[in-house]
Motif scaffolding. Structure first.
Motif, PDB file in Angstrom:
ATOM      1  N   PRO A   1       0.868  -1.533  -0.166  1.00  0.00           N
ATOM      2  CA  PRO A   1       0.005  -0.275   0.284  1.00  0.00           C
ATOM      3  C   PRO A   1       0.992   1.542   0.320  1.00  0.00           C
ATOM      4  CG  PRO A   1      -0.893  -1.909   1.901  1.00  0.00           C
ATOM      5  CD  PRO A   1       0.731  -2.361   1.029  1.00  0.00           C
ATOM      6  N   TRP A   2       0.272   2.400  -0.706  1.00  0.00           N
ATOM      7  CA  TRP A   2       0.750   3.562  -0.815  1.00  0.00           C
ATOM      8  C   TRP A   2       1.158   4.228   0.746  1.00  0.00           C
ATOM      9  CZ3 TRP A   2      -0.080   6.413  -5.826  1.00  0.00           C
ATOM     10  CH2 TRP A   2      -0.055   5.031  -7.124  1.00  0.00           C
ATOM     11  N   SER A   3       2.332   4.869   1.047  1.00  0.00           N
ATOM     12  CA  SER A   3       2.127   5.539   2.665  1.00  0.00           C
ATOM     13  C   SER A   3       1.028   7.010   2.759  1.00  0.00           C
ATOM     14  CB  SER A   3       3.303   5.550   3.063  1.00  0.00           C
ATOM     15  OG  SER A   3       4.347   6.508   1.685  1.00  0.00           O
ATOM     16  N   PHE A   4       0.885   7.808   1.681  1.00  0.00           N
ATOM     17  CA  PHE A   4      -0.068   8.378   1.606  1.00  0.00           C
ATOM     18  C   PHE A   4      -1.019   8.495   1.095  1.00  0.00           C
ATOM     19  CE2 PHE A   4       2.541   8.556  -2.360  1.00  0.00           C
ATOM     20  CZ  PHE A   4       1.950   8.318  -3.290  1.00  0.00           C
ATOM     21  N   GLN A   5      -1.434   7.489  -0.020  1.00  0.00           N
ATOM     22  CA  GLN A   5      -2.443   6.993  -0.591  1.00  0.00           C
ATOM     23  C   GLN A   5      -3.593   5.828   0.158  1.00  0.00           C
ATOM     24  OE1 GLN A   5      -2.703   8.057  -4.647  1.00  0.00           O
ATOM     25  NE2 GLN A   5      -4.419   9.889  -3.880  1.00  0.00           N
TER      26      GLN A   5
ATOM     27  N   CYS B   1      -2.407   0.581  -4.229  1.00  0.00           N
ATOM     28  CA  CYS B   1      -0.776   0.257  -3.747  1.00  0.00           C
ATOM     29  C   CYS B   1      -0.575  -0.105  -5.277  1.00  0.00           C
ATOM     30  CB  CYS B   1      -1.146  -1.283  -3.076  1.00  0.00           C
ATOM     31  SG  CYS B   1      -2.837  -2.212  -4.092  1.00  0.00           S
ATOM     32  N   ASP B   2       1.145  -1.230  -4.703  1.00  0.00           N
ATOM     33  CA  ASP B   2       1.487  -1.286  -5.869  1.00  0.00           C
ATOM     34  C   ASP B   2       1.938  -2.580  -6.035  1.00  0.00           C
ATOM     35  OD1 ASP B   2       2.841   0.666  -6.983  1.00  0.00           O
ATOM     36  OD2 ASP B   2       4.382   1.495  -5.540  1.00  0.00           O
ATOM     37  N   ILE B   3       1.814  -3.634  -7.022  1.00  0.00           N
ATOM     38  CA  ILE B   3       2.013  -5.250  -7.509  1.00  0.00           C
ATOM     39  C   ILE B   3       3.689  -4.977  -7.074  1.00  0.00           C
ATOM     40  CG2 ILE B   3       1.196  -7.145  -8.289  1.00  0.00           C
ATOM     41  CD1 ILE B   3      -1.688  -5.702  -9.360  1.00  0.00           C
ATOM     42  N   VAL B   4       4.029  -5.906  -6.153  1.00  0.00           N
ATOM     43  CA  VAL B   4       5.434  -6.290  -6.295  1.00  0.00           C
ATOM     44  C   VAL B   4       5.334  -7.824  -6.357  1.00  0.00           C
ATOM     45  CG1 VAL B   4       6.772  -6.906  -5.024  1.00  0.00           C
ATOM     46  CG2 VAL B   4       5.524  -5.161  -4.432  1.00  0.00           C
ATOM     47  N   TYR B   5       4.497  -8.385  -6.387  1.00  0.00           N
ATOM     48  CA  TYR B   5       4.625 -10.337  -7.282  1.00  0.00           C
ATOM     49  C   TYR B   5       3.479 -11.140  -7.018  1.00  0.00           C
ATOM     50  CZ  TYR B   5       7.076 -15.048  -6.815  1.00  0.00           C
ATOM     51  OH  TYR B   5       7.304 -16.478  -7.280  1.00  0.00           O
TER      52      TYR B   5
END
Length: 71
Positions: A41-45, A49-53
């Motif tokens: 998850p993004w720290s500011f929103q 989120c970013d998908i990592v794996y």
């Protein structure tokens, strides 16, 4: 799939987030509905989120046999 490298993700904490598929993953893996993903998850929103794996089916089966996955 939402288009433009974005996907709607239901996280373990119950929050539905909009995930961004990074270029590194986009070029190597196909993400389908029902796949098990690791997201950051993004720290500011919190709703993004970013998908990592993405886990492949054999990895998910291994995690279930070891009782490391509550699904």
């Amino acid at each position: 799939m939402l288009g433009a490298n974005h996907i709607r993700v239901r996280c373990e904490d119950g929050v539905t987030r909009t995930g961004r598929i990074k270029g590194k993953i986009k070029k190597r893996l196909w993400i389908r509905e029902g796949d098990l993903l690791i997201v950051v998850p993004w720290s500011f929103q919190d709703e993004k989120c970013d998908i990592v794996y993405r886990y492949v089916r054999a990895q998910v089966d291994w995690l279930k046999r070891r009782n490391l996955l509550n699904r």
